[in-house]
Design an enzyme around this catalytic site. Structure first.
Site, mmCIF file in Angstrom:
data_model
loop_
_atom_site.group_PDB
_atom_site.id
_atom_site.type_symbol
_atom_site.label_atom_id
_atom_site.label_comp_id
_atom_site.label_asym_id
_atom_site.label_seq_id
_atom_site.Cartn_x
_atom_site.Cartn_y
_atom_site.Cartn_z
ATOM 1 N N CYS A 65 5.217 10.857 0.604
ATOM 2 C CA CYS A 65 5.181 9.513 0.014
ATOM 3 C C CYS A 65 4.471 8.595 0.990
ATOM 4 O O CYS A 65 3.734 9.068 1.864
ATOM 5 C CB CYS A 65 6.584 9.027 -0.357
ATOM 6 S SG CYS A 65 7.726 8.817 1.022
ATOM 7 N N ASP A 100 7.879 3.712 -6.151
ATOM 8 C CA ASP A 100 8.342 3.341 -4.811
ATOM 9 C C ASP A 100 9.523 2.370 -4.918
ATOM 10 O O ASP A 100 9.380 1.267 -5.446
ATOM 11 C CB ASP A 100 7.183 2.671 -4.064
ATOM 12 C CG ASP A 100 7.489 2.474 -2.591
ATOM 13 O OD1 ASP A 100 8.664 2.613 -2.198
ATOM 14 O OD2 ASP A 100 6.550 2.187 -1.836
ATOM 15 N N ARG A 160 11.461 7.986 -0.552
ATOM 16 C CA ARG A 160 11.371 9.048 -1.556
ATOM 17 C C ARG A 160 11.231 10.452 -0.985
ATOM 18 O O ARG A 160 11.993 11.359 -1.354
ATOM 19 C CB ARG A 160 10.196 8.767 -2.503
ATOM 20 C CG ARG A 160 10.399 7.566 -3.389
ATOM 21 C CD ARG A 160 9.099 7.130 -4.027
ATOM 22 N NE ARG A 160 8.152 6.621 -3.037
ATOM 23 C CZ ARG A 160 6.913 6.250 -3.277
ATOM 24 N NH1 ARG A 160 6.451 6.363 -4.503
ATOM 25 N NH2 ARG A 160 6.147 5.775 -2.313
HETATM 26 P P1 4NP Z 1 8.622 5.487 0.574
HETATM 27 O O1 4NP Z 1 8.896 3.899 0.546
HETATM 28 O O2 4NP Z 1 7.105 5.643 0.489
HETATM 29 O O3 4NP Z 1 9.310 5.999 -0.617
HETATM 30 O O4 4NP Z 1 9.201 5.991 1.880
HETATM 31 C C1 4NP Z 1 8.300 3.047 1.500
HETATM 32 C C2 4NP Z 1 8.948 2.832 2.711
HETATM 33 C C3 4NP Z 1 8.381 1.999 3.654
HETATM 34 C C4 4NP Z 1 7.169 1.376 3.382
HETATM 35 C C5 4NP Z 1 6.523 1.614 2.175
HETATM 36 C C6 4NP Z 1 7.096 2.457 1.229
HETATM 37 N N1 4NP Z 1 6.585 0.506 4.320
HETATM 38 O O5 4NP Z 1 5.522 -0.056 4.040
HETATM 39 O O6 4NP Z 1 7.151 0.333 5.423
#
Ligand code: 4NP
Length: 147
Positions: free
Chosen positions: A3, A119, A9
């Site tokens: 991800c 997300d 995720r």
């Molecule tokens: P993930 O969610 O891609 O599902 O882990 C996110 C977690 C952190 C960030 C973006 C998406 N971030 O920009 O820090």
């Protein structure tokens, strides 16, 4: 499992798939990675942790890491959550063989539909729950197909 942040995720998806493979006595190496370096070395988002606990999925040893080109050599299947992850992984693919390993996680459930696991980072616990429900069904299919 790939991800963006590798704290919401993909760690959960990796934990869910590990659990389902274990239940079926299938041995496989399952890992997760991301592309956004903000949280390198950190554990999962606490909301991911909460959902994992609720469904008895162990993600306690997770530490955020970036996706690397060598992952194409180490892993046979690379599942992404959304379009951005797909672009990010494809950008690092060296050849067609690398590209062929990559697919949307939800295509394991509905092939060719290119549905995403949205997300949940800027959402609330219900968005994390929704992400879990989606990936749980997809991981069931993957584990069955690897049995
Ligand atoms: P993930 O969610 O891609 O599902 O882990 C996110 C977690 C952190 C960030 C973006 C998406 N971030 O920009 O820090």
């Amino acid at each position: 499992m790939v991800c963006l942040g590798n704290i919401c995720r993909s760690p959960l998806a990796a934990g869910v798939l590990r659990k389902k493979l274990k239940e079926r006595n299938v041995e496989a190496v399952v890992d997760s990675a991301g592309f956004e370096p903000y949280h390198i070395g950190e554990g999962p988002d606490e909301r991911t942790f909460e959902i994992a606990k609720k469904y008895n999925v162990d993600i306690s040893s997770h530490s955020m890491r970036l996706f690397k080109v060598e992952d194409f050599d180490k892993y046979d299947l690379i599942y992404v959550m959304d379009q951005r992850n797909l672009r990010d992984v494809h950008f690092l693919a060296r050849n067609e063989d690398d590209q062929k390993k990559v697919d949307y996680l939800m295509n394991a459930l509905e092939p060719g539909q290119n549905k995403i696991v949205p997300d949940p980072y800027y959402g609330d616990i219900a968005d994390f729950e929704h992400a879990y429900e989606l990936m749980e069904k997809a991981c069931d299919k993957i584990a069955d197909s690897l049995k």
